[in-house]
Design a protein around this motif. Structure first.
Motif, PDB file in Angstrom:
ATOM      1  N   UNK A   9       0.827  -1.208   0.000  1.00  0.00           N
ATOM      2  CA  UNK A   9       0.000   0.000   0.000  1.00  0.00           C
ATOM      3  C   UNK A   9       0.860   1.257   0.000  1.00  0.00           C
ATOM      4  N   UNK A  10       0.392   2.291  -0.703  1.00  0.00           N
ATOM      5  CA  UNK A  10       1.124   3.558  -0.778  1.00  0.00           C
ATOM      6  C   UNK A  10       0.249   4.711  -0.284  1.00  0.00           C
ATOM      7  N   UNK A  11       0.878   5.594   0.494  1.00  0.00           N
ATOM      8  CA  UNK A  11       0.189   6.747   1.077  1.00  0.00           C
ATOM      9  C   UNK A  11       0.959   8.001   0.668  1.00  0.00           C
ATOM     10  N   UNK A  12       0.297   8.854  -0.104  1.00  0.00           N
ATOM     11  CA  UNK A  12       0.972  10.021  -0.671  1.00  0.00           C
ATOM     12  C   UNK A  12       0.411  11.302  -0.068  1.00  0.00           C
ATOM     13  N   UNK A  13       1.319  12.175   0.374  1.00  0.00           N
ATOM     14  CA  UNK A  13       0.955  13.464   0.966  1.00  0.00           C
ATOM     15  C   UNK A  13       1.535  14.581   0.109  1.00  0.00           C
ATOM     16  N   UNK A  14       0.715  15.579  -0.202  1.00  0.00           N
ATOM     17  CA  UNK A  14       1.199  16.693  -1.010  1.00  0.00           C
ATOM     18  C   UNK A  14       1.257  17.964  -0.178  1.00  0.00           C
ATOM     19  N   UNK A  15       2.059  18.912  -0.650  1.00  0.00           N
ATOM     20  CA  UNK A  15       2.194  20.192   0.041  1.00  0.00           C
ATOM     21  C   UNK A  15       0.922  21.016  -0.033  1.00  0.00           C
ATOM     22  N   UNK A  16      -0.007  20.627  -0.900  1.00  0.00           N
ATOM     23  CA  UNK A  16      -1.301  21.304  -0.992  1.00  0.00           C
ATOM     24  C   UNK A  16      -2.348  20.635  -0.098  1.00  0.00           C
ATOM     25  N   UNK A  17      -1.881  19.809   0.841  1.00  0.00           N
ATOM     26  CA  UNK A  17      -2.744  19.121   1.809  1.00  0.00           C
ATOM     27  C   UNK A  17      -3.721  18.158   1.157  1.00  0.00           C
ATOM     28  N   UNK A  18      -3.196  17.404   0.202  1.00  0.00           N
ATOM     29  CA  UNK A  18      -3.987  16.347  -0.439  1.00  0.00           C
ATOM     30  C   UNK A  18      -3.375  14.998  -0.051  1.00  0.00           C
ATOM     31  N   UNK A  19      -4.245  14.049   0.294  1.00  0.00           N
ATOM     32  CA  UNK A  19      -3.807  12.704   0.677  1.00  0.00           C
ATOM     33  C   UNK A  19      -4.405  11.692  -0.289  1.00  0.00           C
ATOM     34  N   UNK A  20      -3.557  10.748  -0.754  1.00  0.00           N
ATOM     35  CA  UNK A  20      -4.031   9.700  -1.657  1.00  0.00           C
ATOM     36  C   UNK A  20      -3.586   8.340  -1.137  1.00  0.00           C
ATOM     37  N   UNK A  21      -4.563   7.422  -1.061  1.00  0.00           N
ATOM     38  CA  UNK A  21      -4.257   6.037  -0.710  1.00  0.00           C
ATOM     39  C   UNK A  21      -4.393   5.177  -1.963  1.00  0.00           C
TER      40      UNK A  21
END
Length: 269
Positions: A170-182
């Protein structure tokens, strides 16, 4: 008798010369003009959660340099290095001792990045960063009743590489624009139910100071499917960052009042 008179006369003649010589010596050891101004420059390097500042005096004629680093500590030397572990704006100055007196520099503001800002940079990489559960370590997930006891419910896998394949990828991605993607990468491991259909989701998150133990915390916004990090049965949407580097992070799911906390070790992809 003539010798005595001759010696006395010679002493009288030499006295003015000796006084003149003494005055010359005093003048040689006196600093002419005003005491030089005391001033300095500062360079900063932030590594991990600390900032190292190097202070350099611009006038090198002094014989003693004392630094006020602004956080209650002092240093000495023409060049001094100090490590800061907190953020904010600090007041720094330099006192220089010269032969003719001392000089105090003007106070200079030293602006240090906040710990929260550094943590956010490490979490997102400044733009976007992906993390995974660290399946190379023992006990990547532990469970306990509280911050004081985060392991007594479940002490974690006793050996490395024991996570289910559908959870380890599983991958959990965090962006500097406060977006989270699983991204489940195929299937989602559901606590108590094994590998199941993927629960891929993208949502926003808020980021700020931690309530209780932790350097900072993030809270996922409610969405469908329900977002999570690491385990599907973690309490609520709030995760506290206990520690973080460029490559590793420890998250704690569950607030101080949740009654259960999940600690998870993650590694940057």
């Amino acid at each position: 008798m003539k010798n005595i008179v001759r010696a006395a006369a010679l002493g009288l003649l030499m006295a003015p010369l000796m006084l003149a010589s003494c005055k010359k010596d005093v003048d040689n050891y006196s600093l002419e003009g005003a005491v030089p101004a005391s001033d300095f420059t500062v360079t900063k390097v932030t590594t991990g959660l600390t900032t190292t500042a190097t202070f350099t005096a611009t006038n090198t004629d002094g014989f003693l340099y004392q630094w006020d680093f602004g956080d209650g500590t002092v240093g000495s030397g023409k060049t001094a290095t100090h490590v800061y572990s907190s953020g904010g704006t600090l007041k720094t100055k330099l006192i220089t001792a010269y032969r003719g007196g001392t000089s105090v520099s003007t106070t200079k503001d030293l602006v240090l990045p906040s710990v929260s800002a550094i943590v956010n940079q490490l979490l997102t990489g400044g733009s976007s960063k992906t993390w995974k559960l660290d399946n190379t370590v023992v006990a990547p997930i532990t469970v306990g009743p509280s911050d004081a006891d985060p392991t007594s419910y479940y002490g974690g896998n006793p050996s490395a590489g024991a996570l289910p394949a559908c959870q380890a990828d599983d991958e959990y991605t965090f962006s500097a624009t406060n977006s989270f993607t699983y991204d489940a990468k195929g299937q989602t491991f559901v606590a108590g139910g094994g590998c199941d259909t993927p629960r891929n989701v993208t949502t926003s998150f808020t980021f700020g100071n931690a309530t209780g133990a932790g350097l900072a915390q993030l809270t996922l916004a409610s969405a469908t499917p329900s977002p999570f990090i690491g385990v599907t049965d973690a309490p609520g949407f709030t995760y506290r960052i206990l520690s973080i580097t460029n490559t590793n992070m420890v998250l704690r799911a569950g607030s101080t009042a949740a009654g259960v906390v999940f600690d998870m070790k993650l590694v940057a992809k």
